[in-house]
Design an enzyme around this catalytic site. Structure first.
Site, PDB file in Angstrom:
ATOM      1  N   ARG A  77       0.915  -1.395  -0.017  1.00  0.00           N
ATOM      2  CA  ARG A  77      -0.086   0.006  -0.022  1.00  0.00           C
ATOM      3  C   ARG A  77       0.963   1.213   0.003  1.00  0.00           C
ATOM      4  NH1 ARG A  77      -4.290  -0.400   4.543  1.00  0.00           N
ATOM      5  NH2 ARG A  77      -5.060   1.471   3.592  1.00  0.00           N
ATOM      6  N   GLN A 111     -10.686   9.287   7.575  1.00  0.00           N
ATOM      7  CA  GLN A 111     -10.576   8.081   7.857  1.00  0.00           C
ATOM      8  C   GLN A 111      -9.458   7.416   7.167  1.00  0.00           C
ATOM      9  OE1 GLN A 111     -14.786   5.989   7.895  1.00  0.00           O
ATOM     10  NE2 GLN A 111     -14.940   7.406   6.471  1.00  0.00           N
ATOM     11  N   ASN A 112      -8.950   8.183   6.208  1.00  0.00           N
ATOM     12  CA  ASN A 112      -7.737   7.780   5.200  1.00  0.00           C
ATOM     13  C   ASN A 112      -6.438   7.673   5.968  1.00  0.00           C
ATOM     14  OD1 ASN A 112      -9.900   7.397   3.391  1.00  0.00           O
ATOM     15  ND2 ASN A 112      -9.193   9.487   2.479  1.00  0.00           N
ATOM     16  N   VAL A 113      -5.613   6.863   5.416  1.00  0.00           N
ATOM     17  CA  VAL A 113      -4.223   6.865   6.147  1.00  0.00           C
ATOM     18  C   VAL A 113      -3.169   7.089   4.951  1.00  0.00           C
ATOM     19  CG1 VAL A 113      -5.057   4.927   7.818  1.00  0.00           C
ATOM     20  CG2 VAL A 113      -4.066   4.375   5.630  1.00  0.00           C
ATOM     21  N   ASP A 114      -3.380   7.336   3.986  1.00  0.00           N
ATOM     22  CA  ASP A 114      -2.708   7.504   2.826  1.00  0.00           C
ATOM     23  C   ASP A 114      -1.987   8.839   2.994  1.00  0.00           C
ATOM     24  OD1 ASP A 114      -5.543   8.377   0.525  1.00  0.00           O
ATOM     25  OD2 ASP A 114      -4.489   9.675   1.896  1.00  0.00           O
ATOM     26  N   HIS A 129      -7.849   6.827  11.832  1.00  0.00           N
ATOM     27  CA  HIS A 129      -7.393   5.477  11.628  1.00  0.00           C
ATOM     28  C   HIS A 129      -5.874   5.470  11.552  1.00  0.00           C
ATOM     29  CE1 HIS A 129     -11.710   4.460  10.091  1.00  0.00           C
ATOM     30  NE2 HIS A 129     -11.618   4.658  10.966  1.00  0.00           N
ATOM     31  N   CYS A 137       5.841   1.277  18.010  1.00  0.00           N
ATOM     32  CA  CYS A 137       6.603   0.124  18.664  1.00  0.00           C
ATOM     33  C   CYS A 137       5.754  -0.680  19.439  1.00  0.00           C
ATOM     34  CB  CYS A 137       7.442   0.957  19.909  1.00  0.00           C
ATOM     35  SG  CYS A 137       8.244  -0.266  20.928  1.00  0.00           S
ATOM     36  N   GLY A 197     -16.743  10.768  -0.227  1.00  0.00           N
ATOM     37  CA  GLY A 197     -16.098   9.516  -0.550  1.00  0.00           C
ATOM     38  C   GLY A 197     -16.052   8.335   0.588  1.00  0.00           C
ATOM     39  N   PRO A 224     -20.088   8.902  -6.125  1.00  0.00           N
ATOM     40  CA  PRO A 224     -20.740   8.658  -7.392  1.00  0.00           C
ATOM     41  C   PRO A 224     -21.817   7.569  -6.897  1.00  0.00           C
ATOM     42  CG  PRO A 224     -18.592   7.790  -7.337  1.00  0.00           C
ATOM     43  CD  PRO A 224     -18.568   8.769  -6.011  1.00  0.00           C
TER      44      PRO A 224
HETATM   45  N1  APR Z   1     -15.256  10.210  -5.424  1.00  0.00           N
HETATM   46  C1  APR Z   1     -16.123  10.117  -4.414  1.00  0.00           C
HETATM   47  N2  APR Z   1     -16.419   9.089  -3.764  1.00  0.00           N
HETATM   48  C2  APR Z   1     -15.983   7.754  -4.459  1.00  0.00           C
HETATM   49  C3  APR Z   1     -15.325   7.957  -5.658  1.00  0.00           C
HETATM   50  C4  APR Z   1     -15.022   9.065  -6.175  1.00  0.00           C
HETATM   51  N3  APR Z   1     -14.315   9.425  -7.273  1.00  0.00           N
HETATM   52  N4  APR Z   1     -14.706   6.400  -5.837  1.00  0.00           N
HETATM   53  C5  APR Z   1     -15.306   5.674  -4.894  1.00  0.00           C
HETATM   54  N5  APR Z   1     -16.096   6.589  -4.136  1.00  0.00           N
HETATM   55  C6  APR Z   1     -16.953   6.026  -3.111  1.00  0.00           C
HETATM   56  C7  APR Z   1     -17.535   4.672  -3.104  1.00  0.00           C
HETATM   57  O1  APR Z   1     -18.592   4.777  -3.827  1.00  0.00           O
HETATM   58  C8  APR Z   1     -17.669   4.233  -1.722  1.00  0.00           C
HETATM   59  O2  APR Z   1     -19.052   4.596  -1.310  1.00  0.00           O
HETATM   60  O3  APR Z   1     -15.921   6.006  -1.914  1.00  0.00           O
HETATM   61  C9  APR Z   1     -16.591   5.008  -1.017  1.00  0.00           C
HETATM   62  C10 APR Z   1     -15.508   4.371  -0.370  1.00  0.00           C
HETATM   63  O4  APR Z   1     -16.073   3.273   0.511  1.00  0.00           O
HETATM   64  P1  APR Z   1     -15.045   2.434   1.548  1.00  0.00           P
HETATM   65  O5  APR Z   1     -14.244   1.619   0.181  1.00  0.00           O
HETATM   66  O6  APR Z   1     -15.982   1.631   2.239  1.00  0.00           O
HETATM   67  O7  APR Z   1     -14.070   3.292   2.101  1.00  0.00           O
HETATM   68  P2  APR Z   1     -14.299   3.869   3.418  1.00  0.00           P
HETATM   69  O8  APR Z   1     -15.601   4.507   3.491  1.00  0.00           O
HETATM   70  O9  APR Z   1     -13.152   4.937   3.500  1.00  0.00           O
HETATM   71  O10 APR Z   1     -14.263   2.871   4.613  1.00  0.00           O
HETATM   72  C11 APR Z   1     -14.110   3.354   5.968  1.00  0.00           C
HETATM   73  O11 APR Z   1     -13.520   1.082   6.606  1.00  0.00           O
HETATM   74  O12 APR Z   1     -12.115  -0.529   5.785  1.00  0.00           O
HETATM   75  C12 APR Z   1     -12.118   0.190   6.876  1.00  0.00           C
HETATM   76  O13 APR Z   1     -10.282   1.448   7.946  1.00  0.00           O
HETATM   77  C13 APR Z   1     -10.930   1.315   6.564  1.00  0.00           C
HETATM   78  O14 APR Z   1     -10.928   3.913   6.436  1.00  0.00           O
HETATM   79  C14 APR Z   1     -11.350   2.554   6.094  1.00  0.00           C
HETATM   80  C15 APR Z   1     -13.082   2.539   6.445  1.00  0.00           C
END
Ligand code: APR
Length: 248
Positions: A77, A111-114, A129, A137, A197, A224
């Site tokens: 990642r 919630q992002n770690v990037d 997160h 450690c 997102g 979307p």
């Molecule tokens: N613009 C906006 N939203 C988007 C785009 C985009 N270009 N592409 C995808 N998405 C949306 C998807 O439709 C989805 O609803 O982003 C969302 C991503 O959802 P997840 O994959 O569930 O990610 P997230 O909501 O951040 O997950 C929360 O769950 O797995 C754990 O720790 C992890 O931080 C993460 C948490």
């Protein structure tokens, strides 16, 4: 104005109007805001690696059993994110926040770690997160910045000489106290929430939105796809297009 009425009008115009008049704004982001930068989301096709789900890999049990496997996933990642740049949504949000903060309270909780919000110059990011770019450690819990993309040997902490783990909050683990408290206070005080997102199904982030709505905050959702976010104003589209449009 009812949810339906808000949605009926042009949602971008409505979202702009809400954000222009709000005094305290919580911005909550998820993996989707980084999707157009090339970072896979969790519940899309990017949610699996070596046939293991995210939930299996982001787990203290799996790390205890096979730290090499978990580190290989996080290093993969890091390598993926290392080639990614903040997109127009990250940049617009950072610039808008910088200016808006002169007259109002605006707080980003991600919630992002990037690390892409930070790379876009966003001031003062609350990370729920943890961070892909920090090691922790396993003995004393101390964290440090770390940019390595490969480990011949598994990393050992300079403080205790113990195995290091990714400084990420795994499933089943307690949330970090300070970010949680700051995010919770923001959710209690805000009069508008901009959600970008996220599928809106993972607690406690999802709960911040529900609590804010219960208190009367207006919820704006950029995604979307339909999601679990209880929004008054739903902007169905890509973050890199819609976020600059509503913050212009
Ligand atoms: N613009 C906006 N939203 C988007 C785009 C985009 N270009 N592409 C995808 N998405 C949306 C998807 O439709 C989805 O609803 O982003 C969302 C991503 O959802 P997840 O994959 O569930 O990610 P997230 O909501 O951040 O997950 C929360 O769950 O797995 C754990 O720790 C992890 O931080 C993460 C948490």
């Amino acid at each position: 104005m009812s949810c339906a009425a808000m949605q009926e009008q042009n949602p971008i115009v409505e979202a702009r109007s809400v954000l222009a008049s709000a005094r305290r704004i919580l911005v909550l982001t998820g993996a989707g805001i980084s999707a157009e930068s090339g970072v896979p989301t969790f519940r899309g096709e990017g949610g699996y690696w070596r046939n293991k789900s995210y939930q299996e890999l982001a787990s203290p049990v799996t790390f205890k059993r096979d730290p090499r496997l978990v580190w290989d996933w996080y290093l993969m990642r890091r390598q993926t994110v290392n080639d990614c740049r903040p997109n127009a949504a990250h940049v617009a949000l950072a610039k808008w926040t910088e200016i808006a903060r002169w007259t109002r309270d605006v707080q980003l909780v991600t919630q992002n770690v990037d690390g892409l919000h930070e790379s876009a110059g966003h001031p003062d990011v609350i990370r729920l997160h943890g961070s892909l770019w920090r090691n922790q450690c396993t003995r004393c819990g101390k964290e440090r910045e770390e940019k390595s993309l490969n480990y011949g040997q598994l990393p050992v902490s300079p403080c205790c000489g113990a195995l290091e783990r990714p400084a990420i909050v795994w499933f089943g683990e307690a949330m970090p106290t300070k970010p949680m408290a700051m995010a919770y206070l923001t959710c209690l005080a805000c009069d508008a929430v901009l959600v970008v997102g996220t599928s809106g199904i993972v607690m406690p982030a999802a709960e911040f939105v529900i609590n804010a709505k219960k208190r009367g905050a207006i919820i704006i959702d950029v995604n979307p796809d339909d999601d679990a976010v209880p929004a008054h104003i739903k902007l169905r589209g890509q973050a890199a297009t819609l976020v600059p449009a509503i913050l212009a």
